[in-house]
Design an enzyme around this catalytic site. Structure first.
Site, PDB file in Angstrom:
ATOM      1  N   GLN A 221     -27.035  61.778  -0.543  1.00 27.97           N
ATOM      2  CA  GLN A 221     -26.283  61.293  -1.710  1.00 27.97           C
ATOM      3  C   GLN A 221     -27.160  61.251  -2.958  1.00 27.97           C
ATOM      4  O   GLN A 221     -26.667  60.993  -4.053  1.00 27.97           O
ATOM      5  CB  GLN A 221     -25.755  59.875  -1.430  1.00 27.97           C
ATOM      6  CG  GLN A 221     -24.671  59.825  -0.369  1.00 27.97           C
ATOM      7  CD  GLN A 221     -24.137  58.416  -0.144  1.00 27.97           C
ATOM      8  OE1 GLN A 221     -24.069  57.974   0.984  1.00 27.97           O
ATOM      9  NE2 GLN A 221     -23.738  57.711  -1.186  1.00 27.97           N
ATOM     10  N   ARG A 368     -19.803  51.637   0.441  1.00 28.13           N
ATOM     11  CA  ARG A 368     -18.790  51.747  -0.609  1.00 28.13           C
ATOM     12  C   ARG A 368     -18.801  50.498  -1.475  1.00 28.13           C
ATOM     13  O   ARG A 368     -17.779  49.816  -1.644  1.00 28.13           O
ATOM     14  CB  ARG A 368     -17.412  51.965   0.010  1.00 28.13           C
ATOM     15  CG  ARG A 368     -16.490  52.708  -0.930  1.00 28.13           C
ATOM     16  CD  ARG A 368     -15.271  53.244  -0.266  1.00 28.13           C
ATOM     17  NE  ARG A 368     -14.516  54.015  -1.236  1.00 28.13           N
ATOM     18  CZ  ARG A 368     -13.503  54.781  -0.940  1.00 28.13           C
ATOM     19  NH1 ARG A 368     -13.121  54.906   0.290  1.00 28.13           N
ATOM     20  NH2 ARG A 368     -12.861  55.443  -1.879  1.00 28.13           N
ATOM     21  N   CYS A 369     -19.976  50.215  -2.012  1.00 26.73           N
ATOM     22  CA  CYS A 369     -20.185  48.947  -2.700  1.00 26.73           C
ATOM     23  C   CYS A 369     -21.427  49.077  -3.557  1.00 26.73           C
ATOM     24  O   CYS A 369     -22.298  49.866  -3.268  1.00 26.73           O
ATOM     25  CB  CYS A 369     -20.331  47.888  -1.615  1.00 26.73           C
ATOM     26  SG  CYS A 369     -21.553  46.623  -1.848  1.00 26.73           S
ATOM     27  N   GLU A 738     -15.381  52.239  -5.522  1.00 30.95           N
ATOM     28  CA  GLU A 738     -15.595  51.194  -4.536  1.00 30.95           C
ATOM     29  C   GLU A 738     -14.726  49.970  -4.727  1.00 30.95           C
ATOM     30  O   GLU A 738     -14.750  49.066  -3.887  1.00 30.95           O
ATOM     31  CB  GLU A 738     -17.061  50.781  -4.595  1.00 30.95           C
ATOM     32  CG  GLU A 738     -17.935  51.953  -4.282  1.00 30.95           C
ATOM     33  CD  GLU A 738     -19.345  51.763  -4.765  1.00 30.95           C
ATOM     34  OE1 GLU A 738     -20.180  52.584  -4.414  1.00 30.95           O
ATOM     35  OE2 GLU A 738     -19.604  50.805  -5.481  1.00 30.95           O
TER      36      GLU A 738
END
Ligand code: CDP
Length: 784
Positions: A221, A368-369, A738
């Site tokens: 990522q 996802r934060c 997110e």
């Protein structure tokens, strides 16, 4: 019949995702699609124990298997000073264990073979003699005096404590509490869960012995940051390392850390002189790579009798596993957890955090934060629900009474965040209207009279996404900015190269749309490239919903840079002064004479063929954007549940999600992002659990134990929106990827508690499974 004009792809246009063409045809290029001539395969032998001393490793049987090229142990890596590596949080992590294993599934030895199956079979033949030690499986146990020392190899490490970190003002908060009419307390646990992307992690490492160049295809990522860290860890010159992140099948934070498999495969390729591929299987992904959450949280709200909040006190203990390996900005040891004041105008707050090592896989990735915002949002929204229950107030009323008001922005929170913009009452109102809240409350009251359990959950979250600014936020010392490079070719077609990297978020479409808006080139004429360190400008990557706030801003700024030059060229073509040139939707004209214009395509051609004297040829540029602040998306989520008293089963009847992420570039993509997040939030709230037994065995290492929601369980979502632009973002956009994972778990759990709160039940920790609900009802004599 009216003829529809095709959408050009401006901001606000829901054009279809360009990348889906190849994805739905099965023509994506994922890591396992990369196959190089002469490529070898790697498999990992992992520890069956959570805590054990390694007495000896016998690799003879594995070495003897036909097709095995090499067996790599920690001892061999130690000879090359590679047995340990630095982590993104400034700790160290074993690449292959030399002294002890510290979690079940830890990497012990690797087999390199000419076939993946041979590698696997041979890895199973490696004999490791272990001396099993007592495992430490939770942070409370870890911090007890006399607990087994997990990181005994670390000089000066006398216990299992990792960090202590505080935010806010303790004295001011104590004073607020001393003046409170009442204090509401909630102890809750956000359990370990796993991002479990569809595609697991992997690498194809190709180190060319002749040139010394290393090409690494990685499920990364953050390819640029990983390249720098590889250069530092492996001692390879950075210009000789090229990291290519191909198409990625979901990341959700799981593909941010550097895993031992990447390092061993690269070292093996370097030593053997052939490409080496390593791809995890599902269980390996679930037991050994980046877990999320595992936060024990205790919150106290100081309140006046009328429901006004005066202060917030929070204590948090995190279970980080055996290595503190998740990426956190250096100054913030518990990530951005101090956003825990949420959407509320809290005059005083104090947050104390501590972290502990345990015999579990490294944890704490921001699933996802944005660096622990999810845990913070969950705590405050659950705590406000508790306060409403105890004070017998409607959960919307207590929120409305305490929301930061629209006129208070920019708002400085008690823990030091400067919220950029928001209108919380409006988002809540849109959600309440959409749900028909008042009617449902009436229905609930009727049902309650009949003994039926129905609940309405509310969560009004505020997130903080889009790190930097670089002066406050860095990962492993690298400042958090991002970049965009834009090249417009003579025919008016363009290539946009970015430092961020999509894992399915649709960047190839939405970032092109920003250029369309700024320069007028149709989105279809813009090729977006990401994820190749040789061919894209340096950036910190995609996680924490930072792509749009930072990479999106860089894209707008580089487009504007080109537009300024384009104006000079247009002035030359129109025989006017550049100061008199105006731009509107891809056309340049002299102020007051829009009929005589030059298109961006005319200008692009002239940039290579017909320039004013003294002007450099070409139409291209690069921008490195360091944001002045983060963005603060927000929203209100409402959930309606019905609970069966006989089984404890919770049925989500309705779910309304109103999000505000500022200006929406592509509303359809935004909705897709929210759908995904709401589904993941549903899974976390009701289904997903990774737990460990007393010996540290991981329970939840496959998809029959670790339950992901399918379309069968997932509720239907009803969406709404408000738009409050970010004042500092060039196009007013905030991140959104997110929001739904951050905001929804509390809404789901609050709905359950709303249904059973009148029975005296204040908390059920996630996942809220039917057995837990039934047990809680049974304890209160309310189960059937
Ligand atoms: O960093 P990441 O891509 O995960 O998250 P994001 O920046 O929130 O963007 C997720 C997707 O939604 C991207 O394709 C964005 O361009 C799009 N988006 C949008 O269309 N409008 C916004 N205001 C925010 C995101």
């Amino acid at each position: 019949m009216a003829v529809e004009t095709p959408l050009k792809g401006n901001i606000g246009d829901s054009i279809k995702r360009k990348e889906d063409d190849r994805f739905i045809r099965g023509k994506g290029n994922y890591l396992d699609d990369v196959n190089l001539p002469g490529m070898l395969h790697m498999a990992i032998n992992r520890s069956p124990f959570a805590h054990a001393r390694i007495k000896s490793i016998n690799t003879a049987a594995a070495q003897a298997v036909p097709g095995v090229v090499a067996v790599v142990t920690g001892e061999l890596l130690a000879q090359h000073k590679l047995a340990w590596m630095p982590t993104l949080s400034g700790d160290t992590q074993a690449v292959l264990a030399t002294d002890k294993v510290r979690f079940q599934g830890q990497e012990v030895a690797c087999v390199i073979a000419n076939d993946p199956y041979v590698a696997r079979d041979a890895a199973a033949l490696i004999e490791v003699d272990y001396d099993v030690l007592q495992a430490v499986v939770n942070p409370q146990q870890a911090l007890k005096p006399g607990a087994p020392l997990i990181r005994d190899e670390k000089e000066g490490q006398k216990d299992n404590h990792i960090y202590h970190w505080e935010a806010g003002d303790k004295a001011k908060t104590d004073e607020a509490f001393s003046k409170a009419d009442r204090v509401v307390k909630l102890d809750t646990f956000y359990p370990r869960c796993h991002p479990s992307p569809l595609e697991t992690c992997g690498i194809v490492a190709d180190v060319n012995p002749a040139t010394g160049h290393a090409t690494l295809w990685m499920t990364s990522q953050a390819p640029h940051a990983h390249r720098t860290l590889f250069a530092i860890v492996a001692g390879l010159p950075e210009q000789n390392i090229r990291i290519i992140s191909p198409d990625i099948g979901g990341g959700f934070g799981n593909k941010v850390p550097i895993y031992p498999g990447y390092v061993v495969a690269t070292a093996a390729s370097l030593l053997i002189g052939k490409p080496v591929k390593w791809v995890e299987d599902r269980s390996e992904n679930l037991i050994s790579t980046g877990f999320a959450r595992d936060y024990y949280m205790s919150g106290e709200l100081a309140l006046r009798n009328d429901g006004r909040m005066l202060g917030l006190r929070v204590k948090m203990l995190s279970d980080n596993g055996a290595f503190y390996a998740d990426a956190q900005p250096t100054k913030f040891r518990a990530g951005l957890f101090h956003i825990v004041t949420g959407s509320y105008d809290l005059p005083a707050a104090h947050v104390e955090t501590d972290g502990a090592y345990t015999n579990k896989a490294p944890g704490g990735v921001a699933y996802r934060c944005s660096f622990r915002v999810t845990e913070a949002s969950y705590l405050i929204e659950r705590l406000v629900e508790s306060a409403a229950l105890e004070m017998k107030m409607d959960p919307t009323e207590i929120r409305l009474k305490n929301f930061i008001q629209p006129e208070q922005f920019p708002y400085m929170s008690a823990t030091g965040f400067e919220y950029d913009s928001g209108n919380y009452p409006k988002a809540m109102q849109v959600a309440l209207d959409k749900l028909g809240y008042k009617e449902l409350r009436k229905e609930q009251a009727e049902k309650r009279k009949k003994g039926e359990l129905m609940g309405i959950g509310v969560a009004s979250f505020t997130e903080v996404v889009g790190a930097g600014p670089g002066k406050h936020y860095d990962i492993a010392g690298l400042r958090m900015f991002d970049s965009a490079e834009l090249r417009v070719h003579p025919t008016g077609k363009a290539i946009l190269k970015l430092g961020v990297k999509s894992q399915g978020q649709g960047h190839e479409t939405t970032f092109a749309q920003i250029v369309t808006e700024e320069l007028g080139i149709p989105a279809a004429d813009i090729e977006v490239q990401e994820g190749d360190t040789d061919n894209t400008p340096y950036g910190l990557g995609t996680y924490a919903s930072r792509s749009t706030p930072v990479g999106g801003a860089a894209t707008a700024m580089v487009s504007r840079k080109l537009r300024d030059k384009a104006k000079i060229i247009a002035a030359h073509l129109l025989e006017a002064s550049a100061a008199d040139i105006e731009f509107d939707h891809g056309k340049f004209f002299v102020r007051g004479s829009p009929s005589k214009s030059k298109t961006i395509q005319d200008v692009a051609f002239a940039a290579y063929t017909n320039l004013p004297d003294g002007l450099e040829a070409g139409l291209e540029g690069v921008t490195y954007y360091d944001p002045p602040n983060m963005t603060y998306p927000f929203g209100t989520y409402l959930v309606v549940v019905d609970i069966d008293r006989g089984t404890g089963q919770v049925k989500v009847r309705r779910m309304v999600a109103v999000d505000d992420c500022g200006v929406r570039i592509n509303p359809m993509v935004v909705e897709g992002q929210i759908h995904g997040g709401l589904t993941e939030g549903f899974g976390i709230a009701f289904m997903e659990l990774i737990t460990f037994d007393e010996e540290g065995n991981c329970i939840g290492s496959n998809f029959t134990d670790y339950l992901l929601p399918t379309s069968w369980e997932t509720p239907k979502f009803e969406m709404g929106e408000t738009v409050t632009p970010s004042p500092h973002h060039p196009i007013g956009a905030k991140g959104v990827g997110e929001s739904a994972t951050v905001g929804s778990p509390a809404a789901y759990v609050n709905a359950v508690i709303d249904a059973v709160g009148h029975l005296g039940i204040r908390n059920i920790d996630m996942p809220v499974t039917s057995d837990k609900v039934w047990a809680a009802l049974n304890e209160k004599g309310a189960a059937e």
